[in-house]
Design a protein around this motif. Structure first.
Motif, PDB file in Angstrom:
ATOM      1  N   ARG A 848     -57.139 -37.707 -67.993  1.00 28.23           N
ATOM      2  CA  ARG A 848     -58.524 -37.549 -67.568  1.00 28.23           C
ATOM      3  C   ARG A 848     -59.080 -36.173 -67.928  1.00 28.23           C
ATOM      4  NH1 ARG A 848     -62.071 -39.994 -64.273  1.00 28.23           N
ATOM      5  NH2 ARG A 848     -60.595 -41.659 -63.809  1.00 28.23           N
ATOM      6  N   ASP A 849     -58.220 -35.139 -67.954  1.00 27.85           N
ATOM      7  CA  ASP A 849     -58.711 -33.791 -68.201  1.00 27.85           C
ATOM      8  C   ASP A 849     -58.601 -33.380 -69.666  1.00 27.85           C
ATOM      9  OD1 ASP A 849     -55.985 -33.686 -68.329  1.00 27.85           O
ATOM     10  OD2 ASP A 849     -55.755 -32.028 -66.903  1.00 27.85           O
ATOM     11  N   MET A 850     -58.339 -34.306 -70.587  1.00 26.91           N
ATOM     12  CA  MET A 850     -58.237 -33.984 -72.008  1.00 26.91           C
ATOM     13  C   MET A 850     -59.589 -33.491 -72.533  1.00 26.91           C
ATOM     14  SD  MET A 850     -57.022 -36.382 -75.214  1.00 26.91           S
ATOM     15  CE  MET A 850     -55.263 -36.252 -74.934  1.00 26.91           C
ATOM     16  N   THR A 851     -59.577 -32.458 -73.333  1.00 24.61           N
ATOM     17  CA  THR A 851     -60.818 -31.890 -73.864  1.00 24.61           C
ATOM     18  C   THR A 851     -61.438 -32.815 -74.904  1.00 24.61           C
ATOM     19  OG1 THR A 851     -59.723 -30.706 -75.675  1.00 24.61           O
ATOM     20  CG2 THR A 851     -59.871 -29.571 -73.539  1.00 24.61           C
ATOM     21  N   LYS A 852     -62.722 -32.591 -75.198  1.00 28.59           N
ATOM     22  CA  LYS A 852     -63.417 -33.397 -76.200  1.00 28.59           C
ATOM     23  C   LYS A 852     -62.726 -33.304 -77.559  1.00 28.59           C
ATOM     24  CE  LYS A 852     -68.264 -33.609 -74.716  1.00 28.59           C
ATOM     25  NZ  LYS A 852     -69.638 -33.294 -75.154  1.00 28.59           N
ATOM     26  N   ASP A 853     -62.328 -32.107 -77.935  1.00 29.36           N
ATOM     27  CA  ASP A 853     -61.689 -31.928 -79.262  1.00 29.36           C
ATOM     28  C   ASP A 853     -60.385 -32.701 -79.324  1.00 29.36           C
ATOM     29  OD1 ASP A 853     -63.786 -30.350 -80.025  1.00 29.36           O
ATOM     30  OD2 ASP A 853     -62.745 -28.440 -79.623  1.00 29.36           O
ATOM     31  N   GLU A 854     -59.616 -32.666 -78.239  1.00 30.05           N
ATOM     32  CA  GLU A 854     -58.339 -33.383 -78.232  1.00 30.05           C
ATOM     33  C   GLU A 854     -58.561 -34.900 -78.268  1.00 30.05           C
ATOM     34  OE1 GLU A 854     -56.866 -31.637 -74.657  1.00 30.05           O
ATOM     35  OE2 GLU A 854     -55.453 -30.311 -75.715  1.00 30.05           O
ATOM     36  N   VAL A 855     -59.602 -35.373 -77.542  1.00 30.61           N
ATOM     37  CA  VAL A 855     -59.922 -36.808 -77.568  1.00 30.61           C
ATOM     38  C   VAL A 855     -60.322 -37.211 -78.971  1.00 30.61           C
ATOM     39  CG1 VAL A 855     -61.527 -38.575 -76.762  1.00 30.61           C
ATOM     40  CG2 VAL A 855     -60.584 -36.928 -75.131  1.00 30.61           C
ATOM     41  N   GLU A 856     -61.183 -36.422 -79.605  1.00 32.54           N
ATOM     42  CA  GLU A 856     -61.651 -36.751 -80.958  1.00 32.54           C
ATOM     43  C   GLU A 856     -60.477 -36.793 -81.938  1.00 32.54           C
ATOM     44  OE1 GLU A 856     -64.364 -34.663 -84.407  1.00 32.54           O
ATOM     45  OE2 GLU A 856     -64.986 -34.427 -82.307  1.00 32.54           O
ATOM     46  N   LYS A 857     -59.568 -35.820 -81.829  1.00 34.80           N
ATOM     47  CA  LYS A 857     -58.412 -35.791 -82.720  1.00 34.80           C
ATOM     48  C   LYS A 857     -57.535 -37.023 -82.535  1.00 34.80           C
ATOM     49  CE  LYS A 857     -54.480 -32.803 -83.926  1.00 34.80           C
ATOM     50  NZ  LYS A 857     -53.789 -31.518 -83.617  1.00 34.80           N
ATOM     51  N   SER A 858     -57.327 -37.431 -81.264  1.00 34.76           N
ATOM     52  CA  SER A 858     -56.498 -38.614 -80.998  1.00 34.76           C
ATOM     53  C   SER A 858     -57.154 -39.884 -81.526  1.00 34.76           C
ATOM     54  CB  SER A 858     -56.239 -38.739 -79.498  1.00 34.76           C
ATOM     55  OG  SER A 858     -55.512 -37.623 -79.021  1.00 34.76           O
TER      56      SER A 858
END
Length: 889
Positions: A848-858
């Motif tokens: 839930r606390d994953m950053t936007k950049d990390e979500v986009e990369k995944s």
């Protein structure tokens, strides 16, 4: 593994609750009180599934409130007086008292297996002398306070049962029990002054926030506040003027005739002088007696030969008719008829060739002088036109006026047989004013011009409580030739009903019982006679909620108990009692406050009201040799691929969709049979789970079996967990605890909001999660104990057994309600849908606390996204945290 035996488990735990006395209510200062009450039943002799649903709902609330630390009052009684007992005595012999108390014993025995959390020590029946004696004391206090009076009144009289009937007891003009044609008869009756409280009862509805809106609206309509105009028509023969009250004075120029009730004083005068009038009036008195019935009945009239002058034109004379659809108990018992704007008046005028006059001129539709009739549509057109009663938005655009006039409203029409002039002009200067504004303008003008006055009126009439029957609460007064009507002394209460009565002849046995009827006057001591009328049974049910606070008190209530227990926090019952029972109870609470028997806070006795739906069932029918319907019990039906058939003969059966359970239709399911086959917990679980409680629930055999199987699975699950090794470890303890706390939160919310079916859906899901869990014993045992607590209000017996199987001491019924840990309600991860060019193509589960950049990369590393990109870079990636990811390629 032992077998789930509902019969053994339920008897065991009911005995345990009784021994512990956990449902006995006593005043205490260390816990907040909670009073839950279901509308008490009439002792007909058998409980039905509607009872099961109603009392289970109340039981869920009561058990939940006990668990949340409340001191709960949950009583039971019996609404035991009334005609059915007398009818039974006449039909089968015996005594109403015996029939009633036998039925109470039978129904109590049927209800106790349900495991209801009732304080049976407070049980009473309204036919107990200890109860109706206090009701008599209440009557005397209300009489002294001016809330009761006696007068001559026209009543509904059942000539077979030989008793007065309330309006709601007259069905299509016939007595609800006897089926006899009801007559109007003038009798001396006792009345409660409920109409004096009409405005207060109406205004207080706005404060009943926890009542269903439909119930408040029904009561508002029943009270029926209206502002209208009162004025008089001067008689041309110099006799007494005829006063009328109307809520539509703006239609006065459409007057066709003046009508009076058959019970109007002028009708009485004419009746004594004219045999034809007497015959007509006698016929009317044998006809319909209620507004609803009169609306459906044939309209009958008699031209008295009298005429009156129109108040705005002394040259315009109107005939006076006696009409069967006019009642004396509203307004003045006289009306002016405007048939162009009232369907009832129109029916009458069509029948007797009286003028029909359109009041509101539509200049776009008609360009003629006030008295010109030549351009009116034909009689044939008129006959097929509906009455124009809704006069809002009466005037439209110029090009729509003619079309709207012709389609919507009856046009002005003067039948050929009359020479009377149809007035078309509107003298009130209304112009295009419509609706209530037109009414108010007309009233103002009438008051300014001095020919009428504004008057606020209520549909609510005073409550006639006299009934000419034996099985009811005796009215505690005597009739003395010297002293008149004398209240009985309180020390002589209760005035008990005599047991030695017979029902071999029609009428009230009290009239034929000299040793009971004949007495000494409480005032002068001379010979006198008791009042032989008894009270309407609505009186019995209008204060029982207050008596439950101290059923052993030697006064109607004990103030310290009433102060503590009142108000009823949650009242539960059917919508069929939305008007009279609740309205009368509200009146009685006020009367009891005035007479010192209830605290002021109890002036509205029910803080919250819930009206439950019915339990329904399919109807199974075949046809006999004469093509008449033959109904069959559910247990007589067998199901085949070809459909339903009679088990005994194989004859095909027609299945009618679910309807209210009815003995005559044989679609009644006996709760005792269900309890015997599956147990009370199954019956309770099913009636709560299948539908929102305010809606009807259809009873099906398959639904009951499914509920039973689920409770078996929960039982087996608890057994498996109890038999696990104490040190057994596993995986997913935190996941199970998270599901447990989420279930606790959801079930609590469901019970608090009367969403019992939603709460049970969450319990199903939680039980399935627990069954699949591989967590260690400690986590599973904590979870199954919580499951037992959450199920306890719905399935209290099974819950107790699960609780005990896990080695816990005490009773789950008294264990504190579990509290959801908010930390476990927050999900550690979230599933995000992934859209590619606006269309959903995949989803991803991320912390839930994953950053936007990390979500986009995944997301960009996923196969579905890589295929869509086909080696190219995305034009844009939009990440809405916790919600969605959109990739534009």
């Amino acid at each position: 593994m032992s077998r789930y035996s509902a019969a053994e488990i339920e008897a065991k735990w009911q005995n345990a609750w009784d021994r512990a006395g956990i449902f006995k209510a006593t005043r205490t200062a260390d816990r907040p009180k909670y009073y839950v009450l279901e509308m008490f039943p009439y002792p007909s002799g058998r409980i039905h599934m509607g009872h099961v649903r109603n009392y289970t709902m109340g039981d869920v609330i009561a058990r939940y409130k006990i668990a949340t630390g409340h001191n709960v009052l949950h009583p039971m009684g019996w609404d035991a007086f009334g005609m059915p007992a007398e009818n039974a005595a006449m039909a089968i012999g015996g005594h109403p008292k015996t029939w009633t108390y036998d039925n109470i014993a039978d129904m109590r025995a049927q209800m106790k297996p349900l495991g209801l959390s009732i304080d049976w020590s407070r049980e009473f029946a309204t036919c107990d002398p200890e109860y109706y004696g206090q009701q008599q004391a209440l009557f005397l206090d209300m009489l002294q306070a001016g809330l009761v009076y006696r007068k001559n009144a026209v009543v509904n009289w059942d000539p077979v049962d030989m008793t007065v009937l309330a309006n709601e007891q007259v069905i299509d003009g016939k007595g609800w029990r006897s089926g006899a044609d009801v007559e109007r008869r003038e009798l001396t009756q006792w009345f409660f002054k409920i109409s004096d409280m009409a405005e207060e009862l109406l205004e207080a509805l706005d404060g009943l926030d926890n009542w269903p809106a439909k119930v408040r609206l029904m009561q508002e309509n029943w009270i029926g506040k209206s502002r209208g105009l009162e004025f008089s028509f001067e008689r041309t023969d110099g006799g007494d003027p005829i006063t009328v009250y109307t809520t539509r004075p703006d239609t006065l120029m459409g007057a066709s005739f003046v009508g009076i009730s058959p019970d109007h004083p002028i009708a009485h005068q004419l009746e004594a002088q004219n045999p034809e009038v007497a015959d007509f009036v006698a016929k009317c008195r044998k006809g319909a007696t209620t507004e609803e019935a009169l609306e459906k009945a044939e309209k009958l009239g008699f031209d008295t030969g009298l005429t009156v002058k129109h108040p705005l034109d002394p040259n315009w004379e109107l005939p006076v008719w006696i009409a069967n659809f006019i009642l004396m108990d509203y307004g003045s018992g006289a009306i002016f008829a405007c048939p162009a704007h009232d369907q009832r008046d129109l029916d009458f005028c069509r029948k007797y060739d009286l003028p029909v006059i359109e009041t509101f001129r539509d200049l776009g539709a008609r360009q003629q002088s006030d008295h010109e009739l030549s351009s009116f549509p034909s009689e044939e057109f008129f006959e097929n036109s509906p009455v124009f009663t809704d006069y809002e938005n009466r005037f439209g655009d110029e090009d729509k006026k003619i079309q709207k006039f012709q389609k919507v409203t009856v046009t002005a029409y003067v039948p050929p047989k009359t020479e009377k002039v149809a007035y078309l002009s509107n003298p009130f200067g209304l112009g295009t004013t419509t609706g209530q504004e037109a009414v108010d303008t007309t009233i103002d003008l009438a008051e300014q011009q001095g020919w009428g006055k504004s008057k606020t009126q209520y549909r609510l009439r005073d409550w006639g409580l006299s009934r000419q029957r034996y099985w009811g609460c005796p009215i505690p007064v005597v009739h003395c030739d010297s002293c008149g009507v004398v209240p009985e002394k309180k020390e002589n209460l209760p005035i008990r009903l005599p047991d030695d009565v017979t029902f071999d002849v029609p009428g009230n046995p009290l009239d034929r019982h000299p040793t009971w009827r004949d007495c000494a006057c409480p005032s002068c001591g001379n010979a006198a006679k008791r009042e032989t009328d008894t009270m309407d049974t609505f009186v019995d049910s209008s204060w029982y909620f207050a008596r439950f606070t101290a059923p052993d008190a030697d006064t109607p209530t004990r103030m310290e108990d009433a102060e503590y227990w009142m108000n009823v926090d949650q009242y539960i019952g059917g919508i069929e009692h939305a008007i009279l029972h609740l309205l009368y109870s509200r009146f009685f609470a006020r009367a009891m406050q005035i007479t010192g028997h209830l605290p002021k806070k109890a002036i509205e006795p029910f803080d919250a009201l819930f009206t439950q739906g019915m339990v329904t069932h399919e109807i199974y029918v075949t046809r006999d040799d004469r093509d008449r319907p033959v109904y069959h019990l559910p247990e007589d039906i067998e199901w085949h691929e070809s459909g339903a058939r009679l088990g005994a003969t194989g004859k095909p059966v027609t299945v009618i969709p679910s309807a209210k359970m009815s003995k005559s239709k044989k679609n009644v399911v006996d709760p005792i049979n269900i309890i015997s086959a599956y147990g009370a917990d199954t019956a309770r679980w099913f009636v709560l789970s299948d539908s929102p409680p305010e809606r009807d629930v259809e009873w099906t055999a398959s639904g009951a079996e499914a509920a039973f199987k689920h409770l078996n699975r929960v039982w087996s699950l608890s057994e498996r967990i109890a038999e696990m090794d104490d040190d057994a470890k596993g995986d997913g303890d935190d996941d199970l605890l998270r599901a447990m706390h989420k279930a606790t939160f959801d079930v609590t919310q469901g019970i608090e909001s009367f969403g019992f079916n939603a709460a049970i859906a969450k319990l199903y899901a939680f039980a399935n999660t627990l069954a699949k869990s591989r967590a260690g014993k400690a986590a599973q045992q904590q979870a199954v104990k919580t499951l037992a607590q959450l199920m306890s209000p719905m399935t209290p017996h099974l819950a107790e057994d699960i609780w005990a199987r896990q080695g816990d001491a005490g009773l789950v019924a008294t264990a504190p309600w579990p509290v959801a840990d908010e930390a476990f309600l927050v999900e550690d991860s979230v599933t995000l849908p992934i859209q590619i060019n606006g269309k959903r193509r995949a989803e991803i589960n991320v912390p839930r606390d994953m950053t936007k950049d990390e979500v986009e990369k995944s997301v960009l590393g996923m196969d579905a996204v890589q295929r869509a990109l086909n080696g190219s870079a995305p034009k844009k990636v939009i990440v809405v945290p916790g919600r969605i990811v959109n990739v534009v390629v």
